[in-house]
Design an enzyme around this catalytic site. Structure first.
Site, PDB file in Angstrom:
ATOM      1  N   GLU A 216     -12.980 -29.152  27.531  1.00  0.00           N
ATOM      2  CA  GLU A 216     -12.876 -30.059  26.383  1.00  0.00           C
ATOM      3  C   GLU A 216     -11.667 -29.664  25.559  1.00  0.00           C
ATOM      4  OE1 GLU A 216     -16.175 -30.722  23.745  1.00  0.00           O
ATOM      5  OE2 GLU A 216     -17.637 -30.730  25.376  1.00  0.00           O
TER       6      GLU A 216
ATOM      7  N   GLU B 291     -21.146 -25.151  25.371  1.00  0.00           N
ATOM      8  CA  GLU B 291     -20.936 -24.491  24.080  1.00  0.00           C
ATOM      9  C   GLU B 291     -22.132 -23.648  23.637  1.00  0.00           C
ATOM     10  OE1 GLU B 291     -19.383 -27.453  21.370  1.00  0.00           O
ATOM     11  OE2 GLU B 291     -17.482 -27.527  22.476  1.00  0.00           O
TER      12      GLU B 291
END
Length: 508
Positions: free
Chosen positions: A296, A185
């Site tokens: 995810e 991320e």
């Protein structure tokens, strides 16, 4: 939608393993039809490619390993991804008397275990060893350093040494089957600067270091939150001659919904029912011909969301996975276990953690949803029918067929118990028909825990009772058969899932 009527005379005699239905003339909430005489489409189990875990060092724990083995054996997961493989607590690179000390022993212990049970790592290369860090910026309770490397040549040396070591240890043929994902991320400031140019520089050094070991090793990114940077990442790699063997990103139904300060339920109430499917469609177009891996996703991004432990999660998972068909090559649920410590390591048996299993290894409704999915075949048939909250799919596996039904709505959206009629045309008489359920009254151990008084700690006997409450036994399902058509009704509670399996063993 009209429904076909059956007189009692049309209900075929009782066979061993099959109950006959008492089909009423009352209307049902929805009818779904499927023609079993038509060829279906290939249905790979893409959601089993990878599953998430929290933090690398947890994989050295005996209870983590026991739960991982069970998730592989019962749910079919083939890879696992976690943060922090390069963190100081793994000892991968530390400063010893102002000199670099490389130690890959702990990483080897984890990978040795995974390979021993038939799994592989989906290697997230993160975070920065303190020796290479450019600042003291940290994240999570375990103090992962998320600053950029202060020396990119030393970072490249670390990556190339580590990957070359794994090739020496496990063999080139094995490591070529792994996936190397750069960072986690990077578009969020929590995991670095949040700037594209900083991530792209890190990616360039990392990808070149990996390919210097072997050009056939798979490396990709951008590993972003909320489907970000995919177009820019592919363009940057193309313009700079960099490999991008796959595209990875993340999404959650809470992303970008609601207002600042909203709780998770409020965020979800402002989401849309198939939002992850729509986001995956966009990412699929952006990724082009490259494999697309969501590394995810979950029912929400809240690590303390009570709905993670409840039947709501099962209904969400089934609908979301089935809607991702044809869009992704991997769909990694976050996470398989509540053995997890980003904020703190909890002790409460049901605390809303991400895991499919709680700390004691008790299967939550979400786990049973993946168990239902794992039991599906690999040929999906076209199904006709429509309802605001109910969805149904028919998946064939040789001489068996599973009819999967979910009754799902987002929080604060209308939903009720629904009677669902299934009509299967061009069918043979089944030899056995069974149903398994997940709902408020079935495979719901949290409900039993509440009746125990929601204790903070569990005795061995309590754990055994919760294991029993989490079970998803097969029950007989009554059906009607006439003129090569099978008909049955199933009542599916709100936020519930049902899987009806029909076995066709006889030739006639």
């Amino acid at each position: 939608m009209s429904r076909q009527r059956y007189a009692i005379a049309d209900v075929y005699p009782v066979m061993e393993g099959v109950e006959t239905a008492n089909i009423s003339d009352s209307s049902t909430g929805v009818t779904f039809r499927c023609d079993l005489g038509v060829q279906g489409e290939e249905f790979p189990h893409f959601w089993e490619h990878t599953v998430g875990s929290g933090h690398a060092t947890l994989a050295l724990r005996a209870d983590w390993q026991a739960q991982m083995r069970r998730a592989h054996d019962e749910l079919g997961f083939r890879h696992v991804r976690f943060h922090g493989l390069l963190d100081d607590d793994m000892g991968t690179l530390i400063d010893q008397d102002d000199k670099p000390l490389y130690s890959f022993f702990n990483a080897d212990q984890i990978f040795d275990f995974l390979l021993s049970i038939g799994m592989r790592p989906f290697v997230e290369l993160s975070f920065t060893p303190t020796m290479l860090s450019s600042s003291g910026k940290i994240v999570f309770r375990y103090r992962a350093n998320v600053s950029a490397p202060k020396d990119y040549d030393q970072w490249s040396t670390l990556i190339s040494k580590l990957v070359a070591h794994w090739v020496d240890r496990y063999g080139l043929d094995e490591v070529r089957q792994w996936f190397f994902e750069v960072w986690n991320e990077p578009n969020l400031e929590a995991f670095g600067s949040g700037k594209q140019e900083d991530y792209f520089k890190l990616y360039a050094y990392t990808a070149r270091a990996i390919k210097s070991v072997d050009t056939h090793l798979k490396v990709g990114g951008p590993a972003t939150a909320d489907n970000a940077w995919i177009d820019e990442f592919i363009a940057y790699c193309g313009q700079n001659g960099l490999p991008a063997d796959f595209v990875s990103t993340h999404h959650y139904p809470t992303d970008a919904f609601g207002q600042p300060g909203d709780d998770t339920e409020a965020q979800l109430s402002k989401s849309t029912r198939s939002v992850l499917r729509e986001e995956a469609r966009t990412a699929r177009r952006q990724a082009g011909d490259r494999p697309l891996y969501y590394t995810e996703w979950c029912t929400s991004s809240n690590p303390r969301d009570p709905m993670h432990d409840e039947p709501y999660a099962a209904a969400f998972i089934v609908k979301t996975v089935m809607e991702a068909r044809g869009l992704v090559q991997g769909y990694s649920y976050w996470t398989f276990s509540d053995i997890f410590e980003e904020n703190y390591f909890p002790s409460l048996p049901f605390h809303g953690g991400f895991g499919l299993m709680n700390l004691h290894g008790v299967a939550k409704p979400a786990y049973r949803a993946f168990e239902m999915l794992h039991g599906l075949g690999t040929e999906i048939l076209s199904t006709q029918g429509n309802h605001p909250t109910v969805d149904s799919w028919c998946v064939r596996d040789g001489n068996s067929l599973t009819v999967l039904i979910s009754n799902f709505a987002l929080p604060r959206h209308p939903i009720a118990n629904e009677t669902v009629q299934i009509q299967l045309e061009n069918a043979r008489r089944p030899d056995m028909v069974t149903i398994r359920r997940v709902d408020a009254a079935n495979a719901n151990p949290k409900a039993l825990w509440a009746t125990m008084g929601s204790p903070d700690y569990l005795s061995r006997a309590m754990v055994e009772h919760l294991h029993a409450a989490s079970a998803m036994p097969k029950q007989p399902q009554a059906i009607a058969f006439s003129d090569h058509t099978l008909l049955f009704d199933v009542t599916v509670p709100a936020q519930g899932v049902a899987a009806i399996r029909l076995e066709f063993l006889s030739i006639a």
